[in-house]
Design a protein around this motif. Structure first.
Motif, short mmCIF file in Angstrom:
data_model
loop_
_atom_site.label_atom_id
_atom_site.label_comp_id
_atom_site.label_asym_id
_atom_site.label_seq_id
_atom_site.Cartn_x
_atom_site.Cartn_y
_atom_site.Cartn_z
N LYS A 69 0.65 6.81 -22.08
CA LYS A 69 1.12 5.68 -21.29
C LYS A 69 1.14 6.03 -19.80
CE LYS A 69 4.39 2.32 -22.93
NZ LYS A 69 5.74 2.06 -23.41
N VAL A 70 1.66 7.21 -19.48
CA VAL A 70 1.75 7.63 -18.08
C VAL A 70 0.36 7.89 -17.52
CG1 VAL A 70 2.62 9.45 -16.55
CG2 VAL A 70 4.08 8.55 -18.34
N ARG A 71 -0.52 8.49 -18.31
CA ARG A 71 -1.89 8.76 -17.85
C ARG A 71 -2.61 7.46 -17.51
NH1 ARG A 71 -4.40 11.01 -22.34
NH2 ARG A 71 -5.30 9.00 -22.82
N ARG A 72 -2.42 6.45 -18.34
CA ARG A 72 -3.07 5.17 -18.08
C ARG A 72 -2.48 4.46 -16.86
NH1 ARG A 72 -4.13 2.99 -24.24
NH2 ARG A 72 -5.73 4.52 -24.70
N THR A 73 -1.19 4.64 -16.65
CA THR A 73 -0.56 4.07 -15.46
C THR A 73 -1.11 4.74 -14.21
OG1 THR A 73 1.44 3.55 -16.70
CG2 THR A 73 1.64 3.63 -14.30
N VAL A 74 -1.29 6.06 -14.26
CA VAL A 74 -1.88 6.78 -13.13
C VAL A 74 -3.28 6.24 -12.84
CG1 VAL A 74 -2.76 9.03 -12.38
CG2 VAL A 74 -0.51 8.87 -13.43
N ALA A 75 -4.05 5.99 -13.89
CA ALA A 75 -5.40 5.47 -13.71
C ALA A 75 -5.38 4.07 -13.11
CB ALA A 75 -6.12 5.47 -15.05
N ARG A 76 -4.45 3.23 -13.56
CA ARG A 76 -4.34 1.88 -13.00
C ARG A 76 -4.00 1.93 -11.51
NH1 ARG A 76 -1.27 0.74 -17.91
NH2 ARG A 76 -2.62 -0.40 -19.31
N LEU A 77 -3.05 2.80 -11.16
CA LEU A 77 -2.66 2.94 -9.76
C LEU A 77 -3.82 3.45 -8.91
CD1 LEU A 77 0.89 4.44 -10.31
CD2 LEU A 77 0.40 2.20 -9.32
N ALA A 78 -4.55 4.43 -9.43
CA ALA A 78 -5.68 4.99 -8.70
C ALA A 78 -6.76 3.93 -8.49
CB ALA A 78 -6.26 6.19 -9.44
N LEU A 86 0.82 -1.21 0.00
CA LEU A 86 0.00 0.00 0.00
C LEU A 86 0.86 1.26 0.00
CD1 LEU A 86 -2.88 1.03 0.03
CD2 LEU A 86 -2.81 1.00 2.51
N GLU A 87 1.94 1.26 0.78
CA GLU A 87 2.82 2.43 0.84
C GLU A 87 3.53 2.65 -0.50
OE1 GLU A 87 2.76 4.49 3.36
OE2 GLU A 87 1.30 3.13 4.27
N GLU A 88 4.00 1.57 -1.11
CA GLU A 88 4.65 1.68 -2.41
C GLU A 88 3.66 2.17 -3.46
OE1 GLU A 88 5.90 -2.37 -2.82
OE2 GLU A 88 7.98 -1.86 -2.32
N LEU A 89 2.43 1.71 -3.36
CA LEU A 89 1.38 2.11 -4.29
C LEU A 89 1.12 3.61 -4.21
CD1 LEU A 89 -0.40 0.50 -6.27
CD2 LEU A 89 -2.13 0.43 -4.50
N LYS A 90 1.04 4.11 -2.98
CA LYS A 90 0.80 5.55 -2.80
C LYS A 90 1.96 6.38 -3.32
CE LYS A 90 -2.34 5.17 1.10
NZ LYS A 90 -2.58 5.46 2.51
N SER A 91 3.18 5.93 -3.09
CA SER A 91 4.34 6.70 -3.55
C SER A 91 4.45 6.67 -5.07
CB SER A 91 5.62 6.19 -2.90
OG SER A 91 5.94 4.90 -3.36
N GLU A 116 -6.35 0.65 -8.32
CA GLU A 116 -5.89 -0.33 -7.34
C GLU A 116 -5.96 0.27 -5.93
OE1 GLU A 116 -4.73 -3.93 -5.85
OE2 GLU A 116 -5.37 -3.45 -7.89
N LEU A 117 -5.61 1.54 -5.79
CA LEU A 117 -5.71 2.20 -4.48
C LEU A 117 -7.14 2.18 -3.98
CD1 LEU A 117 -3.41 5.35 -4.61
CD2 LEU A 117 -3.42 3.60 -2.87
N THR A 118 -8.09 2.51 -4.84
CA THR A 118 -9.49 2.53 -4.47
C THR A 118 -9.97 1.14 -4.08
OG1 THR A 118 -9.87 4.37 -6.00
CG2 THR A 118 -11.80 3.14 -5.26
N ASN A 119 -9.57 0.14 -4.84
CA ASN A 119 -9.97 -1.24 -4.53
C ASN A 119 -9.45 -1.69 -3.17
OD1 ASN A 119 -11.35 -1.53 -6.92
ND2 ASN A 119 -9.65 -2.54 -7.97
#
Length: 63
Positions: free
Chosen positions: A45-54, A11-16, A56-59
């Protein structure tokens, strides 16, 4: 980053990583407005990575 890599992060790595990619995305957008990037598809590519991370954080927060 691939979804498999994202799911393996703590979770911490995900947030960072989320904060890091968010800043990178805004910097790339600003740089592209000033002088066009060689490969503007990097922004997508970066925008989609941000969306994937967001996502997963929400889940993880909802569990």
């Amino acid at each position: 980053m691939k979804n498999k890599e994202i799911k393996e992060l703590s979770l911490e790595e995900l947030k960072s990583k989320y904060a890091e990619y968010k800043v990178e995305h805004s910097n790339m957008k600003m740089a592209h407005h000033v002088t066009p990037l060689e490969n503007p598809l990097q922004i997508r590519k970066v925008r989609r990575t941000v969306a994937r991370l967001a996502t997963e954080l929400t889940n993880r927060e909802n569990q």
